[in-house]
Design an enzyme around this catalytic site. Structure first.
Site, PDB file in Angstrom:
ATOM      1  N   ASP A  37       0.795  -1.239  -0.037  1.00  0.00           N
ATOM      2  CA  ASP A  37       0.184   0.180  -0.057  1.00  0.00           C
ATOM      3  C   ASP A  37       0.816   1.232   0.036  1.00  0.00           C
ATOM      4  O   ASP A  37       2.142   1.214   0.216  1.00  0.00           O
ATOM      5  CB  ASP A  37      -0.925  -0.021   1.357  1.00  0.00           C
ATOM      6  CG  ASP A  37      -1.852  -1.041   1.279  1.00  0.00           C
ATOM      7  OD1 ASP A  37      -2.414  -1.314   0.039  1.00  0.00           O
ATOM      8  OD2 ASP A  37      -2.556  -1.119   2.332  1.00  0.00           O
ATOM      9  N   LYS A  59      -0.806   3.962  -5.072  1.00  0.00           N
ATOM     10  CA  LYS A  59      -0.090   5.147  -5.321  1.00  0.00           C
ATOM     11  C   LYS A  59      -0.999   6.387  -4.864  1.00  0.00           C
ATOM     12  O   LYS A  59      -1.967   6.453  -4.899  1.00  0.00           O
ATOM     13  CB  LYS A  59       0.118   5.252  -7.035  1.00  0.00           C
ATOM     14  CG  LYS A  59       0.852   4.139  -7.636  1.00  0.00           C
ATOM     15  CD  LYS A  59       1.761   4.799  -8.732  1.00  0.00           C
ATOM     16  CE  LYS A  59       2.686   3.414  -9.064  1.00  0.00           C
ATOM     17  NZ  LYS A  59       2.697   3.228 -10.481  1.00  0.00           N
ATOM     18  N   MET A 173      -7.953   8.535   9.849  1.00  0.00           N
ATOM     19  CA  MET A 173      -8.409   9.186   8.564  1.00  0.00           C
ATOM     20  C   MET A 173      -9.135  10.204   8.869  1.00  0.00           C
ATOM     21  O   MET A 173     -10.281  10.430   8.067  1.00  0.00           O
ATOM     22  CB  MET A 173      -9.202   8.350   7.980  1.00  0.00           C
ATOM     23  CG  MET A 173      -8.064   6.858   7.448  1.00  0.00           C
ATOM     24  SD  MET A 173      -9.221   5.471   6.652  1.00  0.00           S
ATOM     25  CE  MET A 173      -9.913   4.578   8.006  1.00  0.00           C
TER      26      MET A 173
HETATM   27  N1  SAH Z   1      -4.349  -0.468   9.320  1.00  0.00           N
HETATM   28  C1  SAH Z   1      -3.818   0.934   9.627  1.00  0.00           C
HETATM   29  C2  SAH Z   1      -4.706   2.148   9.441  1.00  0.00           C
HETATM   30  C3  SAH Z   1      -5.119   2.132   8.004  1.00  0.00           C
HETATM   31  S1  SAH Z   1      -5.998   3.708   7.855  1.00  0.00           S
HETATM   32  C4  SAH Z   1      -3.188   1.164  11.134  1.00  0.00           C
HETATM   33  O1  SAH Z   1      -3.624   0.083  11.636  1.00  0.00           O
HETATM   34  O2  SAH Z   1      -2.458   1.839  11.544  1.00  0.00           O
HETATM   35  C5  SAH Z   1      -5.028   4.960   7.513  1.00  0.00           C
HETATM   36  C6  SAH Z   1      -4.846   5.944   8.567  1.00  0.00           C
HETATM   37  O3  SAH Z   1      -4.014   5.475   9.550  1.00  0.00           O
HETATM   38  C7  SAH Z   1      -4.316   7.504   8.219  1.00  0.00           C
HETATM   39  O4  SAH Z   1      -5.315   7.972   7.807  1.00  0.00           O
HETATM   40  C8  SAH Z   1      -3.887   7.796   9.525  1.00  0.00           C
HETATM   41  O5  SAH Z   1      -4.704   8.347  10.171  1.00  0.00           O
HETATM   42  C9  SAH Z   1      -3.407   6.702  10.236  1.00  0.00           C
HETATM   43  N2  SAH Z   1      -1.869   6.563  10.020  1.00  0.00           N
HETATM   44  C10 SAH Z   1      -1.315   5.348   9.578  1.00  0.00           C
HETATM   45  N3  SAH Z   1       0.176   5.531   9.758  1.00  0.00           N
HETATM   46  C11 SAH Z   1       0.396   6.680  10.246  1.00  0.00           C
HETATM   47  C12 SAH Z   1       1.390   7.394  10.639  1.00  0.00           C
HETATM   48  N4  SAH Z   1       2.628   6.878  10.401  1.00  0.00           N
HETATM   49  N5  SAH Z   1       1.307   8.579  11.244  1.00  0.00           N
HETATM   50  C13 SAH Z   1       0.124   8.996  11.377  1.00  0.00           C
HETATM   51  N6  SAH Z   1      -1.011   8.429  11.190  1.00  0.00           N
HETATM   52  C14 SAH Z   1      -0.969   7.253  10.516  1.00  0.00           C
END
Ligand code: SAH
Length: 513
Positions: A37, A59, A173
């Site tokens: 992803d 992308k 998100m």
């Molecule tokens: N499965 C992922 C979440 C996917 S949804 C998990 O468990 O983390 C994607 C959201 O995750 C983004 O919009 C943001 O809110 C958050 N996110 C993921 N990586 C991040 C990071 N390094 N820093 C801040 N927010 C992050």
């Protein structure tokens, strides 16, 4: 392959490669194909072995996003071919990761699968900002909420229930709808002065933290220009960040450094930089390919030790030392064939890493120039060798042209024997991401430990504005190569990893900020 493929649905954590699980790390090595992803960091992509098939289904720009049903199809199709498919997702695959949806088609077709949970950004990102999400004094529950409810636009968050539970709220998100979310909470009765935070790029080099209160968070985040990916945290625990922040306070916290190196050498430098808090993209830019069977070497070794009163053996890289002894073993010879002739045998090494490698084979170098440099090695040996000595140079094909002239001028009898070729690596799986990072100023420095790593880097990254690159070079020769591309150069005081690290700290460390 036994005909039955399999899919591993694995979490890659929030971005810092140190937060990959051991299992996911193993699967990156073992998979036949990796489907990943947008949120997978360059640091993690750089761990993918070269030549492995990868598919980027996310992308970032939006328009290229592969629709979910197509991703499901790719997983199914590849597994049906009998392949080991690693589906690599940000954070944890089941925390707003659509992991469940990806399993449906597989289950329907009876494709075997495994789930490898990952570290979710919902807790890791607050942790990297010094926010303990369930500190006992402040919160007894944690709620993870999507700021992007499925119905597309229709806001379905039950604010009243969230406020009533008094727990810590983490919104993923949620950046584009931050104002709606915060207003929703306040309208449902949440105290406007409740601490709240937004953390951008958590655990990554560009981590930024805005600590505020519910009433003002949207404005403060707007002023700071916060952009996704980011998490919003609401609750009293946010106030602790001012005391417990740590990630950006590490000596190289917030920095991202690209470390080039030959593929075969381990990256001590990368480890040191990570310990100091930097995010490190490892890009082995060159690889060595032994010339084998090496008949020229075999001939030289057979006569070695009997061609002059003093015979010299010079090495110009750790790889050269390793390959020399590997070849020796292939000829069914060992160190005795070098030492048992009538000549006095002397050994020279270009620098400390080569010296160390020799030590591992039981040879202590007689000459190591004070500066890591081919000309200096030539001069030092010319100064110490007995007249008429034989000098065998065991090194790369097309090695530095500066080594031989001082030896020849001193009237020494030189035998230049190529042991290996240097080949460039291409890194298709991370190249685009790295180019984008350079364009956005997301890479603070690139380290070069030899002129050939500069050549390899330029060969791979042919589309960059090199003059914008801050190059940390191990010595003058390396710097001279970087100079050809007008890079912004700093040279380590000594040709050692410690000195490189110091040079990086001087340039990018927190003490200089
Ligand atoms: N499965 C992922 C979440 C996917 S949804 C998990 O468990 O983390 C994607 C959201 O995750 C983004 O919009 C943001 O809110 C958050 N996110 C993921 N990586 C991040 C990071 N390094 N820093 C801040 N927010 C992050």
């Amino acid at each position: 392959m036994d005909g039955t493929g399999k899919v591993w649905l694995a979490g890659a954590g929030p971005g810092d490669a140190g937060l990959l699980t051991v299992r996911t790390r193993e699967l990156i090595e073992a998979a036949d194909i990796i489907v990943y992803d947008a949120l997978i960091s360059a640091e993690i992509l750089s761990l993918i072995p070269p030549g492995k098939e990868v598919v980027n289904v996310g992308k970032r720009s939006g328009h290229h996003l592969v629709p979910q049903h197509e991703i499901n199809e790719i997983l199914l199709k590849e597994a049906q071919k009998g392949r080991k498919v690693l589906r690599l997702k940000g954070g944890d695959p089941f925390v707003f990761g659509r992991g469940g949806e990806e399993l449906e088609l597989l289950a329907e077709h009876r494709i075997p699968f495994e789930i490898v949970p990952g570290i979710t950004s919902a807790t890791a990102v607050p942790a990297y900002a010094g926010i303990p999400v369930t500190h006992r004094t402040y919160a007894s529950s944690l709620h993870i909420i999507t700021g992007h409810p499925r119905q597309g636009g229709t806001d379905t968050i039950d604010y009243a229930s969230l406020v009533k539970m008094k727990g810590t709220l983490v919104f993923l998100m949620g950046i584009t709808s931050m104002e709606v979310i915060l207003n929703g909470l306040m309208d449902a009765g949440l105290d406007r002065d409740t601490p709240a935070a937004v953390i951008e790029n958590g655990t990554l080099f560009g981590q930024r933290r805005v600590i505020s209160v519910v009433d003002r968070l949207a404005e403060d985040a707007g002023k700071a220009g916060i952009r996704p990916p980011a998490v919003i945290i609401v609750g009293d625990v946010c106030a602790l960040s001012d005391r417990f922040h740590w990630a950006e306070d590490r000596p190289l916290g917030g920095r991202q450094i690209l470390v080039t190196r030959p593929r075969q050498s381990s990256s001590v430098l990368a480890g040191k930089l990570r310990t100091l808090g930097a995010q490190v993209i490892e890009l082995p830019s060159i690889a060595t390919r032994a010339i084998s069977p090496n008949t020229a070497l075999q001939r030289a070794i057979k006569q070695f030790g009997n061609r002059a009163a003093q015979e010299w053996l010079l090495f110009t890289s750790p790889a050269g030392v390793r390959i020399f002894f590997e070849q020796l073993a292939e000829f069914k010879m060992d160190i005795r064939h070098i030492l048992c002739g009538s000549a006095q045998v002397k050994v020279g090494a270009i620098g400390s890493a080569t010296e160390r490698e020799l030590k591992g084979y039981g040879l202590l170098a007689d000459v190591v120039p004070d500066v890591y440099c081919a000309a200096r090695l030539g001069e030092a040996v010319a100064a110490q060798a007995k007249p008429g000595s034989k000098v065998t140079v065991a090194r790369a094909l097309y090695g530095s042209e500066e080594l031989l002239p001082p030896l020849l001028q001193a009237g020494l009898d030189v035998d230049d024997i190529p042991l290996y070729e240097t080949v460039y690596e291409t890194h298709e799986q991370v190249k685009d991401k790295i180019v984008t990072l350079f364009e956005q100023g997301g890479i603070d420095a690139v380290t070069f430990t030899s002129a050939s790593t500069v050549k390899g880097f330029v060969h791979t990254m042919e589309r960059l504005d090199y003059h914008k690159i801050r190059a940390i070079c191990i010595g003058e020769q390396t710097a001279a190569e970087a100079e050809k591309y007008r890079m912004d150069i700093s040279v380590a005081k000594e040709a050692s990893i410690e000195s490189m690290t110091e040079c990086i700290l001087d340039n990018l460390g927190i003490r200089g900020r």
